[in-house]
Write an enzyme that holds these catalytic residues in place. Structure first.
Site, PDB file in Angstrom:
ATOM      1  N   LYS A 184     -11.730 -10.180  -6.196  1.00  0.00           N
ATOM      2  CA  LYS A 184     -10.680  -9.911  -7.182  1.00  0.00           C
ATOM      3  C   LYS A 184      -9.323  -9.930  -6.476  1.00  0.00           C
ATOM      4  CE  LYS A 184      -8.358  -6.689  -8.826  1.00  0.00           C
ATOM      5  NZ  LYS A 184      -7.021  -7.346  -8.929  1.00  0.00           N
ATOM      6  N   GLU A 258      -9.805  -0.399   3.454  1.00  0.00           N
ATOM      7  CA  GLU A 258      -8.764  -0.729   4.448  1.00  0.00           C
ATOM      8  C   GLU A 258      -7.445  -0.402   3.773  1.00  0.00           C
ATOM      9  OE1 GLU A 258      -9.040  -1.962   7.473  1.00  0.00           O
ATOM     10  OE2 GLU A 258     -11.126  -2.577   7.553  1.00  0.00           O
ATOM     11  N   CYS A 292       0.252  -4.181   6.414  1.00  0.00           N
ATOM     12  CA  CYS A 292      -0.345  -2.854   6.622  1.00  0.00           C
ATOM     13  C   CYS A 292      -0.186  -2.430   8.066  1.00  0.00           C
ATOM     14  CB  CYS A 292      -1.817  -2.887   6.247  1.00  0.00           C
ATOM     15  SG  CYS A 292      -2.748  -4.085   7.213  1.00  0.00           S
ATOM     16  N   GLU A 388       4.648   5.129   3.874  1.00  0.00           N
ATOM     17  CA  GLU A 388       4.708   3.678   4.035  1.00  0.00           C
ATOM     18  C   GLU A 388       5.776   3.105   3.096  1.00  0.00           C
ATOM     19  OE1 GLU A 388       1.312   1.430   2.465  1.00  0.00           O
ATOM     20  OE2 GLU A 388       1.174   0.418   4.408  1.00  0.00           O
TER      21      GLU A 388
HETATM   22  P1  NAD Z   1      -2.820  -1.754  -4.448  1.00  0.00           P
HETATM   23  O1  NAD Z   1      -3.645  -0.633  -3.958  1.00  0.00           O
HETATM   24  O2  NAD Z   1      -1.813  -1.493  -5.487  1.00  0.00           O
HETATM   25  O3  NAD Z   1      -3.764  -2.919  -5.027  1.00  0.00           O
HETATM   26  C1  NAD Z   1      -4.763  -3.539  -4.247  1.00  0.00           C
HETATM   27  C2  NAD Z   1      -5.757  -4.241  -5.161  1.00  0.00           C
HETATM   28  O4  NAD Z   1      -6.451  -3.266  -5.946  1.00  0.00           O
HETATM   29  C3  NAD Z   1      -5.145  -5.210  -6.159  1.00  0.00           C
HETATM   30  O5  NAD Z   1      -6.015  -6.313  -6.314  1.00  0.00           O
HETATM   31  C4  NAD Z   1      -5.085  -4.382  -7.451  1.00  0.00           C
HETATM   32  O6  NAD Z   1      -5.066  -5.182  -8.614  1.00  0.00           O
HETATM   33  C5  NAD Z   1      -6.369  -3.585  -7.332  1.00  0.00           C
HETATM   34  N1  NAD Z   1      -6.403  -2.309  -8.057  1.00  0.00           N
HETATM   35  C6  NAD Z   1      -5.355  -1.489  -8.354  1.00  0.00           C
HETATM   36  N2  NAD Z   1      -5.806  -0.370  -8.976  1.00  0.00           N
HETATM   37  C7  NAD Z   1      -7.161  -0.488  -9.045  1.00  0.00           C
HETATM   38  C8  NAD Z   1      -8.200   0.350  -9.554  1.00  0.00           C
HETATM   39  N3  NAD Z   1      -7.932   1.548 -10.095  1.00  0.00           N
HETATM   40  N4  NAD Z   1      -9.481  -0.077  -9.470  1.00  0.00           N
HETATM   41  C9  NAD Z   1      -9.773  -1.258  -8.893  1.00  0.00           C
HETATM   42  N5  NAD Z   1      -8.833  -2.105  -8.400  1.00  0.00           N
HETATM   43  C10 NAD Z   1      -7.541  -1.720  -8.462  1.00  0.00           C
HETATM   44  O7  NAD Z   1      -2.158  -2.400  -3.133  1.00  0.00           O
HETATM   45  P2  NAD Z   1      -1.133  -3.622  -3.016  1.00  0.00           P
HETATM   46  O8  NAD Z   1       0.214  -3.162  -3.484  1.00  0.00           O
HETATM   47  O9  NAD Z   1      -1.731  -4.853  -3.630  1.00  0.00           O
HETATM   48  O10 NAD Z   1      -1.112  -3.866  -1.427  1.00  0.00           O
HETATM   49  C11 NAD Z   1      -0.300  -3.169  -0.551  1.00  0.00           C
HETATM   50  C12 NAD Z   1      -1.091  -2.073   0.140  1.00  0.00           C
HETATM   51  O11 NAD Z   1      -2.230  -2.633   0.792  1.00  0.00           O
HETATM   52  C13 NAD Z   1      -0.293  -1.385   1.235  1.00  0.00           C
HETATM   53  O12 NAD Z   1      -0.516   0.004   1.160  1.00  0.00           O
HETATM   54  C14 NAD Z   1      -0.894  -1.948   2.515  1.00  0.00           C
HETATM   55  O13 NAD Z   1      -0.766  -1.122   3.645  1.00  0.00           O
HETATM   56  C15 NAD Z   1      -2.325  -2.133   2.123  1.00  0.00           C
HETATM   57  N6  NAD Z   1      -2.987  -3.108   2.988  1.00  0.00           N
HETATM   58  C16 NAD Z   1      -3.908  -2.652   3.886  1.00  0.00           C
HETATM   59  C17 NAD Z   1      -4.517  -3.550   4.768  1.00  0.00           C
HETATM   60  C18 NAD Z   1      -5.523  -3.081   5.786  1.00  0.00           C
HETATM   61  O14 NAD Z   1      -6.264  -3.913   6.299  1.00  0.00           O
HETATM   62  N7  NAD Z   1      -5.602  -1.808   6.106  1.00  0.00           N
HETATM   63  C19 NAD Z   1      -4.190  -4.905   4.704  1.00  0.00           C
HETATM   64  C20 NAD Z   1      -3.247  -5.339   3.761  1.00  0.00           C
HETATM   65  C21 NAD Z   1      -2.661  -4.428   2.903  1.00  0.00           C
END
Ligand code: NAD
Length: 486
Positions: A184, A258, A292, A388
């Site tokens: 997804k 992650e 991240c 962050e």
């Molecule tokens: P987000 O948590 O808003 O969304 C991530 C994904 O989850 C998206 O596909 C979103 O549509 C989905 N999602 C949102 N709410 C959901 C729910 N309730 N149930 C299921 N799916 C849901 O994050 P973002 O804004 O897309 O990405 C940025 C974040 O990701 C930052 O905090 C960054 O640090 C983190 N990140 C972490 C890593 C790592 O490897 N640790 C890598 C890249 C990004």
């Protein structure tokens, strides 16, 4: 005026890709994908509901029976072909990332594409060597065969900032383990998944082994709650990761997360100025500060604080902000208006708390969601040092270097609810490695910002997540152990 790379056509993707085909017919509900640099519409996706998620999970379940029987060597070979198919289209994929994410084109080939192919190639090599079965003596004098069998159907939820790379970090170990996947993507940056599915077909990966459901929170929730999913592999924010972990917990569903970070780069007193400053700026500003693993807290020895701050200020001011498609640009826009407003809010509250914005932070006179790269002098108790920002904002913090063994630096670095990565800079590599080992984080780079090695585990301590991706350790997250005792 910013522009899209000429090679980027408007991309439209259906709500789902199931058993080797994008769903046919008009899109019932669509989400537009816009360039954060121009506001121009660059694509659209359908939104998957219950029916599409059911079909994708059913296709993954059906394909599992055959894919798990494919030998590890052949599964690895398929991942190698997938890496090759994506590498052949690296320019097009880098253009797409620049169009939909605003990643500087000077960075997106490596940052968005070659990182993904690097991970897939690593798993092509790991799969044939992985100890899927091992035999040991049993306590009763017989033998125990310890088997590692695929966990099953994996729901893989991906963020927008490095979508292809994160998809590869999940597909690599999951497919190597013999699992099948429903991906997804995030609605802000789903377009590369069109090319990814073509590459999967080209690599000869059977229909149904990898499926896609497009959409936002509601689609993600349907996947997390689906009874046919055996494991959720989530990458995204800590807030959403906690919710997903809780939802999986009540269902006793396997789950790895992650999540976010507030990582520290420790500069030891003997670090060489020029090389260290160059590395520090790259380490925090990559992908417009939306990584991240960004090293957003720069810990400087008090004895050299002024010297390093002046050099950092010059280096941050020298960054070129503008059209991400222009290869001379260092810093493009943030992903959307909310992200820009959030970064500005952090800077406003930092000033209110007594931090000094040494450079940047203003809105450049450009049409997209830009924030000029900022350097902020703060202390580790301030919000700007604890949360962050996910934007081009570096925080400098002084530490007491009169103490032996960099005690103060290590204690500040570890004083965070996050624990994703870190870096240590020194003229003495061995000493830097010793300090690195005292950080409560998943990986640490010594004298560089390379916090991820394609063949090694990556993931967080504390609220940066649970589990690892990358390397054989990442593959272990996609298997169940089974002991056959004779
Ligand atoms: P987000 O948590 O808003 O969304 C991530 C994904 O989850 C998206 O596909 C979103 O549509 C989905 N999602 C949102 N709410 C959901 C729910 N309730 N149930 C299921 N799916 C849901 O994050 P973002 O804004 O897309 O990405 C940025 C974040 O990701 C930052 O905090 C960054 O640090 C983190 N990140 C972490 C890593 C790592 O490897 N640790 C890598 C890249 C990004």
């Amino acid at each position: 005026m910013t522009s899209l790379p000429e090679s980027v056509p408007m991309v439209e993707l259906a709500a789902s890709y199931v058993a080797g085909k994008w769903a046919a017919g008009a899109l019932a509900e669509t989400v537009e994908v816009t360039s954060p640099a121009t506001g121009q519409v660059v694509g659209a996706i359908g939104v998957a509901g219950t029916e599409e998620v059911d079909a994708a999970v059913a296709a993954a379940r059906a394909a599992l029976a055959t894919w798990r029987q494919v030998s590890p060597a052949d599964r690895g070979a398929a991942l190698g072909r997938l890496a090759d198919a994506l590498t052949a289209r690296k320019g097009e994929l880098a253009d797409l990332a620049t169009a939909e994410i605003g990643s500087p084109r000077s960075w997106s080939t490596f940052g968005q594409v070659l990182t993904a192919t690097g991970v897939l190639k690593a798993y092509a090599a790991i799969a044939p060597e992985y100890p899927f079965t091992a035999t040991r003596p049993s306590m009763t004098g017989g033998t125990v065969e310890v088997r590692q069998v695929p966990v099953g159907v994996v729901g893989a939820i991906v963020p927008w900032n490095t979508p292809l790379f994160i998809a590869a970090l999940k597909l690599g170990p999951a497919l190597a383990a013999g699992c099948t996947v429903v991906l997804k993507p995030a609605p802000d940056a789903p377009l590369a998944f069109g090319v990814l599915m073509e590459a999967i077909e080209q690599a000869g990966i059977p229909d149904g082994v990898v499926n896609v459901v497009n959409g936002g929170t509601s689609t993600g929730e349907l996947l997390v709650e689906h009874p046919g999913v055996d494991k959720i592999s989530f990458t995204g924010s800590t807030t959403v990761g906690a919710k997903i972990g809780a939802a999986c917990g009540t269902r006793v569903r396997r789950c790895s997360t992650e999540l976010g970070g507030k990582s520290a780069a420790i500069v030891l007193p003997d670090a060489p100025l020029e090389r260290t400053v160059k590395g520090l700026v790259g380490g925090v500003m990559g992908n417009n500060g939306q990584l991240c693993a960004a090293l957003t807290r720069i810990l400087l020895p008090r004895s050299r604080y002024d010297e390093f701050v002046s050099a950092l200020q010059v280096a941050v001011e020298a960054l070129t902000v503008g059209d991400p498609a222009d290869r001379s640009t260092d810093i493009g826009p943030l992903i959307n208006e909310a992200a820009r407003d959030k970064a500005e809010g952090f800077l406003r509250r930092a000033r209110d708390e007594g931090a000094t914005v040494l450079v940047g932070g203003e809105r450049p006179n450009l049409p997209g969601w830009f924030v000029a790269p900022a350097l902020v002098a703060a202390t580790n108790d301030m919000e700007i040092a604890r949360e962050e920002v996910f934007g081009p904002v570096a925080v400098v913090i002084a530490y007491d270097d009169s103490e032996p063994d960099a005690e103060d630096a290590v204690s500040i670095a570890n004083d965070s609810r996050y624990g994703l990565v870190g870096a240590v800079w020194s003229a003495d590599e061995q000493r830097a490695a010793e300090v690195a080992a005292r950080l409560q984080v998943g990986s640490v780079a010594v004298n560089s910002t390379a916090v991820l090695d394609f063949g090694s585990p990556f993931g967080g301590f504390k609220q940066s997540g649970i589990g690892r991706e990358g390397g054989p350790e990442g593959l272990a997250g996609f298997v169940e152990y089974q002991a056959i005792i004779r």
